[in-house]
Design an enzyme around this catalytic site. Structure first.
Site, PDB file in Angstrom:
ATOM      1  N   ARG A  81       0.797  -1.227   0.000  1.00  0.00           N
ATOM      2  CA  ARG A  81       0.000   0.000   0.000  1.00  0.00           C
ATOM      3  C   ARG A  81       0.833   1.282   0.000  1.00  0.00           C
ATOM      4  NH1 ARG A  81      -2.356  -3.982   2.693  1.00  0.00           N
ATOM      5  NH2 ARG A  81      -4.542  -4.397   2.230  1.00  0.00           N
ATOM      6  N   HIS A 107      -0.880  -2.474  -4.491  1.00  0.00           N
ATOM      7  CA  HIS A 107      -0.315  -3.383  -5.491  1.00  0.00           C
ATOM      8  C   HIS A 107      -0.244  -2.790  -6.910  1.00  0.00           C
ATOM      9  CE1 HIS A 107       0.114  -6.446  -2.549  1.00  0.00           C
ATOM     10  NE2 HIS A 107      -1.069  -7.014  -2.623  1.00  0.00           N
ATOM     11  N   HIS A 181       3.413 -12.806  -5.440  1.00  0.00           N
ATOM     12  CA  HIS A 181       2.315 -12.997  -4.513  1.00  0.00           C
ATOM     13  C   HIS A 181       1.814 -14.445  -4.508  1.00  0.00           C
ATOM     14  CE1 HIS A 181      -0.967 -11.780  -1.991  1.00  0.00           C
ATOM     15  NE2 HIS A 181      -0.830 -10.492  -2.231  1.00  0.00           N
ATOM     16  N   ASP A 253      -0.981 -10.240   8.292  1.00  0.00           N
ATOM     17  CA  ASP A 253      -0.908  -9.478   7.043  1.00  0.00           C
ATOM     18  C   ASP A 253       0.005  -8.306   7.360  1.00  0.00           C
ATOM     19  OD1 ASP A 253      -1.248  -8.265   4.625  1.00  0.00           O
ATOM     20  OD2 ASP A 253      -3.428  -8.035   4.763  1.00  0.00           O
ATOM     21  N   GLU A 322       5.794 -12.633   0.761  1.00  0.00           N
ATOM     22  CA  GLU A 322       6.062 -11.653  -0.289  1.00  0.00           C
ATOM     23  C   GLU A 322       7.305 -10.854   0.100  1.00  0.00           C
ATOM     24  OE1 GLU A 322       2.214  -9.439  -0.853  1.00  0.00           O
ATOM     25  OE2 GLU A 322       1.593 -10.955   0.581  1.00  0.00           O
TER      26      GLU A 322
HETATM   27  C1  BGC Z   1      -1.831  -7.490   1.323  1.00  0.00           C
HETATM   28  C2  BGC Z   1      -3.220  -7.842   1.750  1.00  0.00           C
HETATM   29  C3  BGC Z   1      -4.063  -7.999   0.519  1.00  0.00           C
HETATM   30  C4  BGC Z   1      -3.453  -9.112  -0.315  1.00  0.00           C
HETATM   31  C5  BGC Z   1      -4.217  -9.399  -1.564  1.00  0.00           C
HETATM   32  C6  BGC Z   1      -1.295  -8.625   0.511  1.00  0.00           C
HETATM   33  O1  BGC Z   1      -0.012  -8.324   0.065  1.00  0.00           O
HETATM   34  O2  BGC Z   1      -0.985  -7.194   2.401  1.00  0.00           O
HETATM   35  O3  BGC Z   1      -3.746  -6.875   2.620  1.00  0.00           O
HETATM   36  O4  BGC Z   1      -5.373  -8.294   0.822  1.00  0.00           O
HETATM   37  O5  BGC Z   1      -2.145  -8.782  -0.617  1.00  0.00           O
HETATM   38  O6  BGC Z   1      -4.409  -8.277  -2.296  1.00  0.00           O
END
Ligand code: BGC
Length: 357
Positions: A81, A107, A181, A253, A322
Site C-alpha cells: 500500500r 499493489h 504474490h 498481514d 512476499e
Molecule cells: C496485502 C493484503 C491484501 C493481499 C491481496 C497482501 O499483500 O498485504 O492486505 O489483501 O495482498 O491483495
C-alpha cells in the site's frame, strides 16, 4: 526437463496468454504465465515422492483477469500500500495514484504489473531452465514518474528451487517495490488450512498497521508477541490470540523486517522456512530483500472465483511470503529506500527451495 508451453486463454483485447512450464530432471516444475508474470503451479514432492501443486491458482487466464487476490502474480510498480495514493519525491508531489483499497493505493493500481501481458525476453533450456519476462511501464502510468523497464527471470534449479530475479531501470527518479504474490500450501493447495504448518522467520520486528493496514511508522519488536517466529511455530499457534494488530488484519498481514536488514548486503540469506508435518514438505526462503509480508490469505474467500479444479477459496488455506521493501516507504522517514534513479538498477533475488523430510 526443459521448457514446454501451451495456450492459457484470451485476454479481453484479444491477445493470447501463454503458460510456460519449467521442469528439472527430478520432476520438480513451475508453470508461469506471461499474463502478470504469474506463478500458476509449483509441483513439489512430499516425503513419499508424491508431487502436488503447492500454490493456489486458476485454470485459465480469463479468471486471472477479473478475480481479486493477486494469486501468484508479479506485483508492481509498488507492491502493497501507498497511503492515500500520494507521495513526495525530490520535492515534487505525486498524488494521482489509483485508489483501489479503501482510501489507499494497493499493489500498483488499477492495472498493475500483475494484470499486464509481459513479453518473453529470453528462455534457457537445459538442466536449470529459465524464463525471462519483460515489461515496459511508460512514464506516468498509474501516476508514477519515469519509464520503468522491468525484467523478471524465473529459474527452476536442479535442487528443486525456484529462483526469481527482479531487475528494473528507469529514466527518471521513481519508486519501485516488486514482489511475487504466490499463495503457498505445502500440503497441496486443496488440502485444507495452513494453521498446522510450521513457520520460522528471521525477523526481529514487524510494522504496525492502522485500520486500513497502512503502516503507522512503528516498528514493533516481535519479542513476546504473536509475531515472534524466531523459533519455529505453527502458524495457528498464536493466530487467534487477543492481539489488536492481528485483529485489525484478520490474521497475519504484516511486513516482517529481517534481522540486520539495515546492514545486510547483497548476499542471499536464509530468512524463513515453512514445514508441513503431514506431508513432510519444506520450503526455504532465501532473499536479499530487507522484508517479507506474511499474509495468511485472510481475504481469500470470494465464492465467485473457485481455484483450479473448482476448489473453493477459503481463508487461511494458504500463506504468502512476499519479499519486499516496506509498504508505504516513500511516506516514512527511516523506512527502506524505495527510490530508483536513472543509472541505478533495482536488483533483487528471492529463492523458494522445496524439499521433504
Ligand atoms: C496485502 C493484503 C491484501 C493481499 C491481496 C497482501 O499483500 O498485504 O492486505 O489483501 O495482498 O491483495
Amino acid at each position: 526437463m526443459g521448457i514446454t508451453k501451451r495456450p492459457f486463454g484470451t485476454l479481453p483485447d484479444g491477445q493470447e496468454a501463454t503458460l510456460y512450464t519449467l521442469r528439472n530432471a527430478g520432476g520438480f516444475s513451475v508453470s508461469v504465465s506471461d499474463f502478470g508474470g504469474t506463478i500458476v503451479h509449483i509441483l513439489a514432492p512430499d516425503r513419499k515422492g508424491q508431487f502436488q501443486n503447492v500454490v493456489c491458482g486458476y485454470d485459465s487466464v480469463e479468471e486471472y483477469v477479473v478475480a481479486d487476490g493477486y494469486l501468484g502474480a508479479t506485483v508492481g510498480r509498488f507492491c502493497n500500500r501507498i497511503a492515500r495514493g500520494r507521495f513526495t519525491l525530490e520535492g515534487k508531489v505525486y498524488d494521482d495514484l489509483y485508489i483501489n483499497d479503501g482510501p489507499n493505493h494497493l499493489h500498483g493500481g488499477k492495472v498493475g504489473f500483475s494484470h499486464r501481458l509481459w513479453s518473453v525476453a529470453g528462455t534457457e533450456e537445459g538442466e536449470e531452465p529459465s524464463l525471462t519476462l519483460r515489461l515496459v511501464s511508460p512514464d506516468g502510468e498509474e501516476g508514477y514518474p519515469g519509464r520503468l523497464d522491468v525484467s523478471v527471470t524465473f529459474t527452476v534449479r536442479a535442487d528443486h528451487a525456484l529462483a526469481i530475479h527482479y531487475e528494473a531501470r528507469t529514466d527518471q527518479t521513481t519508486v519501485v517495490n516488486l514482489t511475487n504474490h504466490a499463495y503457498f500450501n505445502l500440503g497441496g493447495y486443496a488440502s485444507g488450512d495452513v494453521l498446522d504448518q510450521v513457520l520460522w522467520l528471521d525477523a526481529q520486528s514487524y510494522l504496525r498497521g492502522d485500520e486500513n493496514l497502512i503502516p503507522t511508522g512503528e516498528m514493533i519488536p516481535v519479542d513476546g508477541t504473536p509475531f515472534d517466529f524466531r523459533t519455529p511455530k505453527a502458524i495457528g499457534r498464536d493466530f487467534f490470540a487477543d492481539d489488536a494488530d492481528l485483529k485489525k488484519a484478520g490474521g497475519y498481514d504484516h511486513c516482517f523486517n529481517f534481522t540486520d536488514w539495515q546492514s545486510a548486503g547483497r548476499e542471499l540469506r536464509l530468512r524463513g522456512t515453512a514445514f508441513d508435518p503431514a506431508t513432510g514438505r519444506k520450503l526455504e526462503l532465501f532473499t536479499n530483500s530487507p522484508c517479507v509480508q506474511l499474509y495468511t490469505a485472510n481475504f481469500l474467500k470470494n465464492p465467485a472465483f473457485p481455484l483450479s479444479g473448482g476448489y473453493p477459496q477459503m481463508t487461511q488455506h494458504a500463506f504468502c511470503l512476499e519479499t519486499q521493501k516496506m509498504p508505504d516507504s516513500p511516506n516514512h522517514e527511516g523506512f527502506t529506500d524505495t527510490t530508483l534513479c536513472p543509472g541505478e538498477v533495482f536488483d533483487y533475488t528471492t529463492v523458494y527451495r522445496f524439499s521433504a523430510e
